[in-house]
Design a protein around this motif. Structure first.
Motif, mmCIF file in Angstrom:
data_model
loop_
_atom_site.group_PDB
_atom_site.id
_atom_site.type_symbol
_atom_site.label_atom_id
_atom_site.label_comp_id
_atom_site.label_asym_id
_atom_site.label_seq_id
_atom_site.Cartn_x
_atom_site.Cartn_y
_atom_site.Cartn_z
ATOM 1 N N ILE A 96 0.717 -0.992 -0.068
ATOM 2 C CA ILE A 96 -0.120 0.186 0.295
ATOM 3 C C ILE A 96 0.832 1.327 0.248
ATOM 4 O O ILE A 96 0.680 2.108 0.039
ATOM 5 C CB ILE A 96 -1.053 -0.143 1.195
ATOM 6 N N GLU A 97 1.722 1.015 0.886
ATOM 7 C CA GLU A 97 2.331 2.499 0.944
ATOM 8 C C GLU A 97 3.165 3.212 -0.556
ATOM 9 O O GLU A 97 3.177 3.451 -0.808
ATOM 10 C CB GLU A 97 4.015 2.156 2.119
ATOM 11 N N LYS A 98 4.209 1.956 -0.788
ATOM 12 C CA LYS A 98 4.340 1.879 -2.706
ATOM 13 C C LYS A 98 3.629 2.196 -3.593
ATOM 14 O O LYS A 98 4.305 2.881 -4.436
ATOM 15 C CB LYS A 98 5.382 0.252 -2.712
ATOM 16 N N ASN A 99 2.682 1.758 -3.499
ATOM 17 C CA ASN A 99 2.010 2.254 -4.330
ATOM 18 C C ASN A 99 1.468 3.575 -4.262
ATOM 19 O O ASN A 99 0.883 4.089 -5.441
ATOM 20 C CB ASN A 99 0.319 1.583 -4.921
ATOM 21 N N SER A 100 1.283 3.741 -3.349
ATOM 22 C CA SER A 100 0.576 5.213 -3.078
ATOM 23 C C SER A 100 1.784 5.905 -3.288
ATOM 24 O O SER A 100 1.298 7.838 -3.500
ATOM 25 C CB SER A 100 0.455 5.698 -1.318
ATOM 26 N N LYS A 101 2.462 6.377 -3.539
ATOM 27 C CA LYS A 101 3.511 7.753 -3.364
ATOM 28 C C LYS A 101 3.743 7.000 -5.497
ATOM 29 O O LYS A 101 3.971 8.291 -5.862
ATOM 30 C CB LYS A 101 5.316 6.489 -3.343
ATOM 31 N N THR A 102 3.259 6.737 -5.905
ATOM 32 C CA THR A 102 2.738 6.586 -7.346
ATOM 33 C C THR A 102 1.356 6.588 -8.293
ATOM 34 O O THR A 102 1.355 6.811 -9.186
ATOM 35 C CB THR A 102 3.956 5.494 -8.622
ATOM 36 N N THR A 103 0.285 6.035 -7.648
ATOM 37 C CA THR A 103 -0.861 6.378 -7.783
ATOM 38 C C THR A 103 -1.738 7.824 -7.645
ATOM 39 O O THR A 103 -1.073 8.460 -7.708
ATOM 40 C CB THR A 103 -1.595 5.858 -7.093
ATOM 41 N N GLU A 104 -2.538 7.756 -9.173
ATOM 42 C CA GLU A 104 -2.606 9.449 -9.219
ATOM 43 C C GLU A 104 -4.420 9.184 -7.932
ATOM 44 O O GLU A 104 -4.179 10.418 -7.650
ATOM 45 C CB GLU A 104 -3.813 9.186 -10.854
ATOM 46 N N LEU A 105 -4.281 8.025 -7.618
ATOM 47 C CA LEU A 105 -5.449 8.309 -6.222
ATOM 48 C C LEU A 105 -5.305 7.179 -5.079
ATOM 49 O O LEU A 105 -5.260 5.472 -5.737
ATOM 50 C CB LEU A 105 -7.110 8.102 -6.982
ATOM 51 N N THR A 106 -5.247 6.534 -4.121
ATOM 52 C CA THR A 106 -5.222 5.635 -3.197
ATOM 53 C C THR A 106 -6.392 6.016 -2.264
ATOM 54 O O THR A 106 -6.842 7.149 -1.506
ATOM 55 C CB THR A 106 -3.946 5.914 -2.253
ATOM 56 N N ALA A 107 -6.671 5.191 -1.973
ATOM 57 C CA ALA A 107 -9.248 5.338 -1.747
ATOM 58 C C ALA A 107 -8.889 4.033 -0.497
ATOM 59 O O ALA A 107 -8.534 2.835 -0.583
ATOM 60 C CB ALA A 107 -9.634 5.570 -2.313
ATOM 61 N N SER A 108 -9.865 4.459 0.454
ATOM 62 C CA SER A 108 -10.551 3.155 1.394
ATOM 63 C C SER A 108 -12.090 3.210 1.592
ATOM 64 O O SER A 108 -12.211 4.059 1.346
ATOM 65 C CB SER A 108 -9.745 3.387 2.473
#
Length: 201
Positions: A96-108
């Motif tokens: 989650i941490e790694k992907n959040s740095k490159t995503t356009e959006l991180t959601a829950s």
């Protein structure tokens, strides 16, 4: 433009937290693909490991890939459910941490907010979760500005929603924001879901 969208899947995931948004994005794709158009989303179910997950209530759901897959996702959505075990898995939190740095959006959705918090994704901006878990989220993460009485909160790069059916509202809102409001309205109508995008605080 087709956006890649990962939905994290794990044992004891709340079925509607994951499958509700999946249905929204799937129906949106049917609408955008009419008359030869491109699908708006390439939805990928990402498991903690290979094999189906056993969702809360016992439903078994197959996954497309796992967190070991190194592909890039434009959007990552983390559903809730019973998250204590998955929150204790360092590999999941690192993903989650790694992907959040490159995503356009991180959601829950729902208690997925606990996973975003543990991964360091959430900051000083307001967040929300299921009404039953507001107190625990505040207690475990006292520096978070946790709001109650809202369906979802969208800050552009980070979004959180309240529980279960609120994930439908967030997903439809994201279709409206990332595709068009018309596609969002048509998606809700196709789903026969009584929805208005005026539900964000």
């Amino acid at each position: 433009m087709t956006r890649s969208l990962a939905i994290l899947m794990f044992d004891d995931v709340e079925v509607l937290d994951a499958c509700g948004p999946f249905e929204v994005f799937s129906v949106a794709n049917r609408i955008t693909s009419r008359d030869g158009g491109e699908p708006a989303f390439d939805v990928v179910l990402v498991g903690v490991s290979e094999g189906p997950v056993r969702a809360r209530g016992g439903m078994r759901i197959s996954v497309d890939t796992t967190i070991d897959d190194t592909r890039h996702y434009d959007i990552v959505l983390v559903p809730g459910g019973v998250v204590h075990a998955v929150a204790a898995d360092p590999a999941v939190i690192a993903w989650i941490e790694k992907n959040s740095k490159t995503t356009e959006l991180t959601a829950s959705v729902c208690t997925g907010a606990f996973l975003l918090a543990k991964a360091g994704v959430l900051d000083s901006r307001p967040v929300t979760t299921h009404w039953e878990d507001i107190g625990e989220l505040r207690a475990v993460w006292p520096n978070l500005d946790v709001r109650e009485g809202v369906r979802f909160l969208d800050h552009g790069d980070i979004a959180t929603s309240a529980g279960i059916s609120a994930g439908l509202d967030l997903a439809l809102h994201l279709v409206g924001r990332l595709v068009t409001e018309e596609v969002a309205a048509l998606t809700a109508r196709q789903m026969q879901y009584d929805w208005s995008d005026a539900q964000q605080a």
